[in-house]
Design an enzyme around this catalytic site. Structure first.
Site, mmCIF file in Angstrom:
data_model
loop_
_atom_site.group_PDB
_atom_site.id
_atom_site.type_symbol
_atom_site.label_atom_id
_atom_site.label_comp_id
_atom_site.label_asym_id
_atom_site.label_seq_id
_atom_site.Cartn_x
_atom_site.Cartn_y
_atom_site.Cartn_z
ATOM 1 N N TYR A 164 5.498 5.121 1.303
ATOM 2 C CA TYR A 164 5.336 6.850 2.183
ATOM 3 C C TYR A 164 7.088 6.973 2.684
ATOM 4 C CZ TYR A 164 3.454 11.512 3.167
ATOM 5 O OH TYR A 164 2.743 12.536 4.290
ATOM 6 N N LYS B 120 -4.363 -4.209 0.139
ATOM 7 C CA LYS B 120 -4.651 -4.541 -1.625
ATOM 8 C C LYS B 120 -4.105 -6.244 -1.058
ATOM 9 C CE LYS B 120 -5.804 -3.183 -5.026
ATOM 10 N NZ LYS B 120 -7.115 -2.863 -5.391
ATOM 11 N N ASP C 123 -10.025 -0.314 -2.152
ATOM 12 C CA ASP C 123 -10.497 0.296 -2.577
ATOM 13 C C ASP C 123 -12.207 0.701 -2.452
ATOM 14 O OD1 ASP C 123 -10.099 -2.537 -3.232
ATOM 15 O OD2 ASP C 123 -10.196 -1.818 -5.357
ATOM 16 N N ASP D 259 -2.823 7.900 4.304
ATOM 17 C CA ASP D 259 -2.437 9.552 4.165
ATOM 18 C C ASP D 259 -3.763 9.803 3.975
ATOM 19 O OD1 ASP D 259 -1.472 11.621 4.074
ATOM 20 O OD2 ASP D 259 -0.698 11.188 1.793
#
Ligand code: NAI
Length: 333
Positions: A124, A171, A204, A228
């Site tokens: 980001y 992740k 996820d 975000d």
């Protein structure tokens, strides 16, 4: 005690909702002197820059700012004022409490969780370049310093607010180095806070669990990009972006702002819903140590929602922004 606070009304519906939120906060009993400053398009027009030094100096001096939404043109013009402010003031922690309001149709009326998002790093940060035509590289920077700092913020916040569990989303199974470092820092800091349960989930899976069984989450700790995306997902679980408050906090100061944008489609009509900015203002009062005024304002807001008589158009009512604000003020006095 009188507080001096920097006020950035913002663009579009910003000035309309800010003026009404200021009225409500002042009715709560706190004494506030506002220093009003412009940012973004308005500042560019008046002073030739989108983030005037006088604005930054004001926030650095007062250490607290309340900010309305600022328009960011897509694909042209200046870069995001929001990202610029977070960078310039090193507001490294983004806090988003997610809690449903009475009588607002949503999937999870009982949901009450908090997202803590690292605000300075990861993809980001937008560090991108063209390697050769047709190939771009986007850099994901994760540092031990920033990851440790945000993990400590999450634990300190949880202790202070009586939260019981923090889930770190990552992740690290694929991005073993970057997300691996973020997770390691979380686990290290967790050992200093045995009273808070520390858990982690691959992002996820965490998203699926959020949609199916969100009550298992209490505080979520996420790096910038995941934060975000997941915080908007969570806003959707409780009725949408228009209701959710946000805070950006650092060592040099704190900036409180609604999550939604400047809503140019309804600007100037006096019909915008000030709830998200008001909830940000309530967070601000708590940050200032004005718990009584924060509670009074929050009770009034919840009462008006529970009664369901005075509602703005976006949630099925007909009340103007000022009528909604009047109703809250009337409940407090
Ligand atoms: P938006 O959040 O401004 O509007 C999306 C939809 O929600 C519109 O239909 C709008 O009318 C409605 N809406 C938003 N807030 C509302 C409120 N308080 N009461 C009633 N209805 C409300 O998102 P959009 O249109 O994508 O962005 C408009 C501008 O805002 C863009 O320039 C964007 O960059 C900027 N923006 C600024 C943010 C900030 O300053 N924190 C955050 C998000 C967007």
């Amino acid at each position: 005690m009188k507080h001096t606070i920097t006020l950035i009304p913002g663009d579009g519906i910003g000035p309309e909702i800010a003026a009404n939120v200021v009225r409500i906060l002042e009715a709560s009993g706190v004494e506030i002197e506002w220093e009003t400053h412009y940012a973004g398009a308005q500042a560019l027009e008046k002073f030739g820059e989108t983030l005037p030094q006088a604005l930054l100096d004001s926030i650095l001096r007062n250490k607290v700012a309340l900010k309305g939404p600022v328009t960011t043109p897509v694909g042209k013009g200046f870069t995001s004022v929001n990202v610029g402010l977070r960078k310039a003031l090193d507001l490294y922690a983004n806090l988003r409490p997610i809690r449903a309001l009475p009588n607002v149709p949503c999937r999870y009326p009982e949901l009450n969780l908090v997202i803590v998002r690292e605000n300075t790093e990861s993809l980001y940060a937008g560090l991108e370049h063209v390697v050769v035509p047709g190939v771009v590289e986007s850099l994901k920077i994760i540092t031990e310093k920033a990851s440790t700092r945000i993990a400590r913020f999450a634990f300190e916040y949880s202790c202070r607010e009586g939260r019981k569990k923090i889930t770190c989303g990552h992740k690290a199974n694929i991005m073993k180095l970057s997300d691996g470092l973020f997770l390691d820092c979380f686990r290290k800091v967790a050992t200093e806070y045995p009273e808070i349960e520390a858990d982690d989930k691959i992002i996820d899976n965490a998203c699926m669990q959020l949609v199916m069984r969100p009550e298992q989450f209490d505080v979520m700790l996420l790096e910038n990009l995941y934060g975000d995306i997941v915080s908007d997902l969570c806003a959707g679980l409780i009725g949408g972006l228009g209701l959710v408050p946000g805070a950006n906090i650092g060592e040099k100061g704190a900036m409180f702002e609604a999550v939604h944008g400047s809503a140019p489609d309804i600007a100037g009509q006096g019909i915008a819903n000030p709830t998200a900015l008001l909830q940000s203002g309530i967070l601000m009062l708590r940050h200032l140590g004005e718990r009584e005024a924060a509670d009074r304002t929050e009770h009034a807001l919840l009462k008006i929602f529970a009664e369901g008589k005075v509602r703005t158009r976006d949630i099925g009512g007909t009340a103007k922004t000022s009528e909604f604000a009047d109703a809250i003020i009337g409940t407090m006095t």
